[in-house]
Design an enzyme around this catalytic site. Structure first.
Site, PDB file in Angstrom:
ATOM      1  CE  LYS A   9      -3.834  -2.175   2.544  1.00 55.51           C
ATOM      2  NZ  LYS A   9      -4.812  -1.975   3.642  1.00 55.51           N
ATOM      3  CE1 TYR A  49      -9.291  -3.328   0.956  1.00 55.89           C
ATOM      4  CE2 TYR A  49      -8.740  -1.200   0.001  1.00 55.89           C
ATOM      5  CZ  TYR A  49      -8.365  -2.350   0.688  1.00 55.89           C
ATOM      6  OH  TYR A  49      -7.064  -2.503   1.108  1.00 55.89           O
ATOM      7  CG  PHE A  57     -13.352   2.848   7.490  1.00 48.57           C
ATOM      8  CD1 PHE A  57     -12.765   2.154   6.432  1.00 48.57           C
ATOM      9  CD2 PHE A  57     -14.118   2.146   8.413  1.00 48.57           C
ATOM     10  CE1 PHE A  57     -12.935   0.786   6.295  1.00 48.57           C
ATOM     11  CE2 PHE A  57     -14.288   0.763   8.277  1.00 48.57           C
ATOM     12  CZ  PHE A  57     -13.698   0.089   7.216  1.00 48.57           C
ATOM     13  NE  ARG A  85      -6.058 -12.205   6.013  1.00 50.99           N
ATOM     14  CZ  ARG A  85      -6.826 -11.115   5.977  1.00 50.99           C
ATOM     15  NH1 ARG A  85      -6.659 -10.213   5.009  1.00 50.99           N
ATOM     16  NH2 ARG A  85      -7.728 -10.901   6.900  1.00 50.99           N
ATOM     17  CB  THR A  91      -7.338  -5.233  10.170  1.00 48.09           C
ATOM     18  OG1 THR A  91      -7.897  -6.396   9.559  1.00 48.09           O
ATOM     19  CG2 THR A  91      -7.583  -4.017   9.291  1.00 48.09           C
ATOM     20  NE  ARG A 102      -2.332  -5.470   7.495  1.00 48.19           N
ATOM     21  CZ  ARG A 102      -3.479  -6.027   7.130  1.00 48.19           C
ATOM     22  NH1 ARG A 102      -4.080  -6.891   7.940  1.00 48.19           N
ATOM     23  NH2 ARG A 102      -4.014  -5.741   5.953  1.00 48.19           N
ATOM     24  CG  ASN A 112      -3.521  -2.073   7.113  1.00 49.63           C
ATOM     25  OD1 ASN A 112      -3.395  -1.733   5.941  1.00 49.63           O
ATOM     26  ND2 ASN A 112      -4.563  -2.762   7.538  1.00 49.63           N
ATOM     27  CG  HIS A 115      -5.098  -6.548   0.019  1.00 52.55           C
ATOM     28  ND1 HIS A 115      -6.293  -6.614   0.683  1.00 52.55           N
ATOM     29  CD2 HIS A 115      -5.127  -7.527  -0.933  1.00 52.55           C
ATOM     30  CE1 HIS A 115      -7.036  -7.587   0.154  1.00 52.55           C
ATOM     31  NE2 HIS A 115      -6.343  -8.158  -0.826  1.00 52.55           N
ATOM     32  CD  GLU A 126      -8.585  -9.994  -2.876  1.00 54.40           C
ATOM     33  OE1 GLU A 126      -7.401 -10.242  -2.571  1.00 54.40           O
ATOM     34  OE2 GLU A 126      -9.423  -9.554  -2.059  1.00 54.40           O
TER      35      GLU A 126
HETATM   36  N1  UDP Z   1      -9.789  -0.330   7.242  1.00 62.14           N
HETATM   37  C1  UDP Z   1      -9.930   0.934   7.792  1.00 62.14           C
HETATM   38  N2  UDP Z   1     -10.659   1.055   8.961  1.00 62.14           N
HETATM   39  C2  UDP Z   1     -11.233  -0.008   9.569  1.00 62.14           C
HETATM   40  C3  UDP Z   1     -11.099  -1.286   8.996  1.00 62.14           C
HETATM   41  C4  UDP Z   1     -10.374  -1.415   7.819  1.00 62.14           C
HETATM   42  O1  UDP Z   1      -9.442   1.912   7.262  1.00 62.14           O
HETATM   43  O2  UDP Z   1     -11.884   0.159  10.626  1.00 62.14           O
HETATM   44  C5  UDP Z   1      -8.986  -0.482   6.012  1.00 62.14           C
HETATM   45  C6  UDP Z   1      -7.617  -1.101   6.292  1.00 62.14           C
HETATM   46  O3  UDP Z   1      -6.666  -0.461   5.449  1.00 62.14           O
HETATM   47  C7  UDP Z   1      -7.834  -2.554   5.903  1.00 62.14           C
HETATM   48  C8  UDP Z   1      -8.782  -2.404   4.715  1.00 62.14           C
HETATM   49  O4  UDP Z   1      -9.649  -1.335   5.103  1.00 62.14           O
HETATM   50  O5  UDP Z   1      -6.619  -3.201   5.567  1.00 62.14           O
HETATM   51  C9  UDP Z   1      -9.575  -3.649   4.387  1.00 62.14           C
HETATM   52  O6  UDP Z   1     -10.301  -4.050   5.535  1.00 62.14           O
HETATM   53  P1  UDP Z   1     -10.459  -5.584   5.901  1.00 62.14           P
HETATM   54  O7  UDP Z   1     -11.482  -5.668   6.990  1.00 62.14           O
HETATM   55  O8  UDP Z   1     -10.679  -6.380   4.666  1.00 62.14           O
HETATM   56  O9  UDP Z   1      -9.021  -5.929   6.581  1.00 62.14           O
HETATM   57  P2  UDP Z   1      -7.753  -6.732   6.033  1.00 62.14           P
HETATM   58  O10 UDP Z   1      -8.256  -7.909   5.249  1.00 62.14           O
HETATM   59  O11 UDP Z   1      -6.931  -5.787   5.201  1.00 62.14           O
HETATM   60  O12 UDP Z   1      -7.000  -7.140   7.276  1.00 62.14           O
HETATM   61 MG    MG Z   2      -9.641  -7.929   3.714  1.00 58.79          MG
END
Ligand code: UDP
Ligand code: MG
Length: 155
Positions: A9, A49, A57, A85, A91, A102, A112, A115, A126
């Site tokens: 990112k 997304y 957000f 992962r 996250t 992270r 963070n 992805h 994806e």
């Molecule tokens: N995100 C955010 N605020 C939140 C939750 C998620 O800005 O409260 C952003 C964050 O950059 C995250 C992305 O949205 O990586 C995708 O969210 P997801 O729940 O899919 O988490 P991930 O799979 O990336 O851990």
């Molecule tokens: Mg995700």
């Protein structure tokens, strides 16, 4: 072997952490089967997304994901989705365990660093979103000879 999508990112690219993250993936024994830099736009982010478009957000997430180009990667290995992962951590960087990407490089719930696809099914969708078939390569690496044992490769 399984393939997963990793995105470095803007929080990774702009902070000069690309080598750090790619180095961790390589050192683990994962194969970089595809990699390119690209500028994301609103359309691809709304798809990528789509599970978050209604969240408060979301506008801020879009802005942060378009702040600089990103690096998209096709990362390959046995159970690559689960492995990557785990390497990424949870996250929110403040909650992510030390030793994860992270946990070591982020203090943010949004910025963070990476992805990583969350299931093999989503990884397929994806990867097709970000890569043309000819942008994903199969080439000789140490993986088969030195990273995995015969048992790892049985299935
Ligand atoms: N995100 C955010 N605020 C939140 C939750 C998620 O800005 O409260 C952003 C964050 O950059 C995250 C992305 O949205 O990586 C995708 O969210 P997801 O729940 O899919 O988490 P991930 O799979 O990336 O851990
Ligand atoms: Mg995700």
């Amino acid at each position: 072997m399984e393939q997963t999508l990793v995105i470095l990112k803007p929080s990774c690219v702009a902070r000069g952490l690309m080598g750090e993250v790619i180095g961790r993936l390589e050192a683990k024994g994962l194969i970089v089967a595809g990699m390119k830099m690209m500028q994301l736009d609103e359309q691809i982010l709304r798809e990528h997304y789509s599970h978050l478009v209604d969240k408060p957000f979301f506008p801020s997430l879009m802005k942060s994901m378009m702040a600089t180009p990103v690096v998209v990667m096709c990362v390959e290995g046995v159970e690559a989705v689960r492995v990557v992962r785990a390497m990424a951590g949870v996250t929110n960087g403040r909650n992510a365990a030390l030793g994860t990407i992270r946990g070591d490089f982020s203090v943010s719930g949004q910025k963070n660093i990476v992805h990583a696809s969350d299931s093999p099914e989503n990884a397929v969708v994806e990867l097709a979103r970000f890569f043309k078939p000819e942008e994903i390569f199969s080439y000789e690496t140490a993986a088969y000879s030195y990273c995995y044992g015969d048992d790892d490769l049985k299935d």
